[in-house]
Design a protein around this motif. Sequence first.
Motif, PDB file in Angstrom:
ATOM      1  N   ALA A 324     -15.253  64.841  31.447  1.00  0.00           N
ATOM      2  CA  ALA A 324     -13.889  64.462  31.048  1.00  0.00           C
ATOM      3  C   ALA A 324     -13.119  65.622  30.457  1.00  0.00           C
ATOM      4  N   ASP A 325     -11.870  65.726  30.869  1.00  0.00           N
ATOM      5  CA  ASP A 325     -10.953  66.659  30.217  1.00  0.00           C
ATOM      6  C   ASP A 325     -10.201  65.841  29.172  1.00  0.00           C
ATOM      7  N   THR A 326     -10.451  66.138  27.908  1.00  0.00           N
ATOM      8  CA  THR A 326      -9.841  65.304  26.860  1.00  0.00           C
ATOM      9  C   THR A 326      -8.620  65.967  26.225  1.00  0.00           C
ATOM     10  N   ALA A 327      -8.062  66.977  26.911  1.00  0.00           N
ATOM     11  CA  ALA A 327      -6.854  67.627  26.380  1.00  0.00           C
ATOM     12  C   ALA A 327      -5.746  66.585  26.225  1.00  0.00           C
ATOM     13  N   THR A 328      -4.974  66.703  25.127  1.00  0.00           N
ATOM     14  CA  THR A 328      -3.910  65.720  24.908  1.00  0.00           C
ATOM     15  C   THR A 328      -2.649  66.384  24.392  1.00  0.00           C
ATOM     16  N   LYS A 329      -1.526  65.755  24.718  1.00  0.00           N
ATOM     17  CA  LYS A 329      -0.250  66.244  24.222  1.00  0.00           C
ATOM     18  C   LYS A 329       0.528  65.023  23.748  1.00  0.00           C
ATOM     19  N   LEU A 330       1.057  65.138  22.543  1.00  0.00           N
ATOM     20  CA  LEU A 330       1.810  64.013  21.980  1.00  0.00           C
ATOM     21  C   LEU A 330       3.161  63.893  22.681  1.00  0.00           C
ATOM     22  N   LYS A 331       3.546  62.643  23.008  1.00  0.00           N
ATOM     23  CA  LYS A 331       4.833  62.447  23.679  1.00  0.00           C
ATOM     24  C   LYS A 331       5.807  61.839  22.679  1.00  0.00           C
ATOM     25  N   LEU A 332       6.364  62.689  21.827  1.00  0.00           N
ATOM     26  CA  LEU A 332       7.332  62.200  20.837  1.00  0.00           C
ATOM     27  C   LEU A 332       8.439  63.240  20.746  1.00  0.00           C
ATOM     28  N   ALA A 333       9.669  62.809  21.099  1.00  0.00           N
ATOM     29  CA  ALA A 333      10.771  63.776  21.168  1.00  0.00           C
ATOM     30  C   ALA A 333      10.917  64.528  19.859  1.00  0.00           C
ATOM     31  N   GLY A 334      11.055  65.831  19.937  1.00  0.00           N
ATOM     32  CA  GLY A 334      11.279  66.641  18.747  1.00  0.00           C
ATOM     33  C   GLY A 334       9.997  67.048  18.043  1.00  0.00           C
ATOM     34  N   VAL A 335       8.829  66.569  18.537  1.00  0.00           N
ATOM     35  CA  VAL A 335       7.558  66.914  17.896  1.00  0.00           C
ATOM     36  C   VAL A 335       6.607  67.417  18.977  1.00  0.00           C
ATOM     37  N   ASP A 336       6.365  68.705  18.947  1.00  0.00           N
ATOM     38  CA  ASP A 336       5.605  69.344  19.999  1.00  0.00           C
ATOM     39  C   ASP A 336       4.172  69.553  19.512  1.00  0.00           C
ATOM     40  N   VAL A 337       3.219  68.804  20.053  1.00  0.00           N
ATOM     41  CA  VAL A 337       1.840  68.900  19.586  1.00  0.00           C
ATOM     42  C   VAL A 337       0.877  68.819  20.759  1.00  0.00           C
ATOM     43  N   ALA A 338      -0.098  69.700  20.781  1.00  0.00           N
ATOM     44  CA  ALA A 338      -1.113  69.618  21.834  1.00  0.00           C
ATOM     45  C   ALA A 338      -2.448  70.053  21.254  1.00  0.00           C
ATOM     46  N   SER A 339      -3.512  69.524  21.838  1.00  0.00           N
ATOM     47  CA  SER A 339      -4.862  69.896  21.424  1.00  0.00           C
ATOM     48  C   SER A 339      -5.723  69.899  22.676  1.00  0.00           C
TER      49      SER A 339
END
Length: 864
Positions: A324-339
């Motif tokens: 599994a590729d568990t990379a994630t990016k938050l989908k919230l306008a104005g808040v840029d987050v990835a892990s």
Amino acid sequence: MNSRHLVVVGGGMVAQRLVEALRDRDAAGTWRITVLAEEPRRPYDRVALTSYFSGRKPEELELGDAALWDDPLVTLVRDDAVTAVDRDARTVTAASGRTYAYDHLVLATGSYAWVPPTEGADLPGVFVYRTIDDVAALRGYVEKLQEDLRRPVRGAVLGGGLLGLEAAGALHALGAQATVLQVGSHLMDTQLDLGGGEALRRLINAIGIGVRVNAMTVRIRPHRRGGVGRLDLADGGRVDADVVVVAAGVRPRDELARAAGLEVGPRGGVVVDDTCLSSDPAVSAVGEVACIQGACIGLVAPGYAMAEVTADRLLGGAAEFPGADTATKLKLAGVDVASFGDAFGRTEGALELVWADPVAGVYKKLVMSDDARTLLGGVLVGDASAYASLRPMLGRELPGDPAAFLLPEGGGSGAPDLELPDDAGVCSCNNVSAGTIRAAVTEHGCTDVGAVKACTRAGTSCGSCLPLVKKLVTTELSKQGITVSSALCEHFALSRAQLYDAVLVSGVRSFTEVVERFGTRAEGRGCDICKPAVASILATTAPAHVLEGERAALQDTNDHVMANLQKDGSYSVVPRIPGGEVTPEGLIAIGEVAKDFGLYTKITGGQRIDMFGARIDQLPLIWQRLVDAGFESGHAYGKSLRTVKSCVGSTWCRFGVQDSVALAVLLELRYRGLRSPHKLKMGVSGCARECAEARGKDVGVIATDKGWNVYVGGNGGFTPKHAVLLAEDLSTEDLIRTIDRFLLYYIRTADRLQRTAPWLEELEGGVDALRGVVLEDTLGIAADLDEQMARHVTEYEDEWRATLEDPEKLRRFASFVNAPQTADPSLAYVPERGQARPATADERDAALRGEPVLVAGTTLEVRA
Ligand SMILES: Cc1cc2nc3c(=O)[nH]c(=O)nc-3n(C[C@H](O)[C@H](O)[C@H](O)COP(=O)(O)OP(=O)(O)OC[C@H]3O[C@@H](n4cnc5c(N)ncnc54)[C@H](O)[C@@H]3O)c2cc1C
Ligand code: SF4
């Protein structure tokens, strides 16, 4: 031929992909498929569920080509949940009483939203966030409360993970006050380390959503009018709430499998092998209900991989689940987050490189192998622009110095361009590699991102890979000598400059109108790229208050509250001090405000006074005092004119040849509030000695014996640039006209976030062409530019004064006080050199241990 019968239980995202994959490949029609779905609709994009709140209709969320369900070999039975599986008879029975015989059974029943066993969790007003019906019910409830209560609805979200933050964003979008309650020490604690979580909390606060960490809800209490009233926390605190969304995690829907005696995992989920077969070879499980390689995975990409494996196996193939590729990016306008990858640096010998810029709200970490060459993982908060390029490099060597990938754009020598190998995965949701995307251009004739998306499916699910897809497509097209699209983003085929003209000429006044008239009709209603860009365009074409109606939702972080977010989550306040000239009364007023609110004060490089440490709810109180004392917004938060710095000039200086202060004041009052693609700074020096360092500004004016020389395109910062001479010995009147035209020509034609220096470098014909436009009117637009600036000057209003006069706008400043009785423990200060400064983590810990460290909240007594 006689087809075998495949029965799929569940009509969700992974079931849809399985049916699509099987029908794509099973040209011989070996399998007849029946999908039994509990929900009353066709499979839809659950990942994009939140877009329901920005106007996307349920039908628009449907997945894939609707023609799939008209295929004679496919039957979709909706609104009929399967209630039992008889493995001996190889049949399933549905709630309707109908029984279906199968040759092979696939369980694709997904997960349900888990609600902790808390008293009051069954009260009206408590919602989960999993299906279209859930979000429709939530919206209906909030809208009804808004009508009944005639005050802002208070919403609480239990859970500070990806889903909780999305839900809080949805409540906020509905106009409710949202507070996220996180049991753990920081937000998104399964994806982010503490540093990233803290940076994220500040960003979330900045868009108007409250956050409480270490907040365990023990009871949901009813209100006397019925429904939810308040939450009791384990630490004795309480949070008033009219509506509660529980986003505390999901659990696999394995009840059918359990009842049928299939093996389930210790934490639930149907145990399957790498071919997705369960303990019964006639039954597979895919998606979130499957416990594969020891875990159930709550992401769509691994589910899609399982669907592909199952389709292949059903047709006699040998595919296996690749992991599994568990990379994630938050989908919230104005808040840029990835892990992504090993975000916590758990690999033995792993090295962590961290870059944090609390002022800009950015935290970035790369986890590298012990020789600092191979990328193992990363966390990106506040600026996840590198995510799309870095994620495919997981497990590969990064070219050059890894630190270059962390520095802001323009920092150091810049990140090297990553030439991704063909086998590097770009879109993990749909398993599309860099090579496939390149081939879409080189072999299948795609000439834009839209065509590549349609051809490869890349970027059609969560969309986080789109920047990289765009880059790959652009590079391949350039190699072929094809002109590359300068579209603003996928929602607008026009460049920013073209869109500016279109908006100006058409006279449209709102984002909705702009999207409707000039948008591409791509999915979603705007994105983080086009929303602030359109807000900035409208600010000069159809001026209105920055927080007016729909415009408030388009703004960048600091504009949301007309203040600058600081590293500890507090805000700074900067009143305008035109030309750096201030009366003693003005200084006293600022000093008293700072003293009464316990603010740290500092003279800025732009010759004004910055006051730090204000809580969001204090901003209106502070501004009321400043406005009463004759100050106005300094726009330190906006992409607009900041300051016009000046030297003391001919009035006092024995070398001065012109009154630089008077000119600086004139210019600052003329261009205050002028929104532009990036911030604007100006300077005026009273003679060639240049004490105001005017040539380091976007517009610099230097006095001469005969008038004024004007320079443009300078800046300080990471890549300092000296401004270049535009015109010499101008009269004050000519100077102002020249600057008016220069500024508006830049505002009209620059790219988003492009300062004047790079804009001038890219301008065809350079400074000569610019001279032509502003001095000789070579484009015939000078009268328009003059008229537009005249309008700006007459229509300007101080946005803080206007806010103080409008209770509706003031509401957003109250919304941050999510627990007025409890001082926010993260806002703690210690004295230093006679002022307050934020306490360090060690100092806060020491205070918690009861050691004698002076720690005080910002709630200082305000003098009457
Ligand atoms: C708001 C939200 C945002 C998300 N964002 C992301 C994201 O950004 N990235 C990401 O990777 N993932 C995200 N996810 C998770 C993603 O949606 C899931 O991983 C994906 O939907 C799993 O697909 P599935 O088919 O296994 O389950 P589902 O899509 O849940 O489908 C299962 C279906 O089976 C039905 N069902 C259950 N039992 C029965 C029965 N007995 N009979 C008939 N039907 C039954 C259910 O009603 C449901 O319709 C998000 C989820 C939500 C809710
Ligand atoms: S720039 Fe010239 S006028 Fe201004 S302070 Fe310096 S020496 Fe004096």
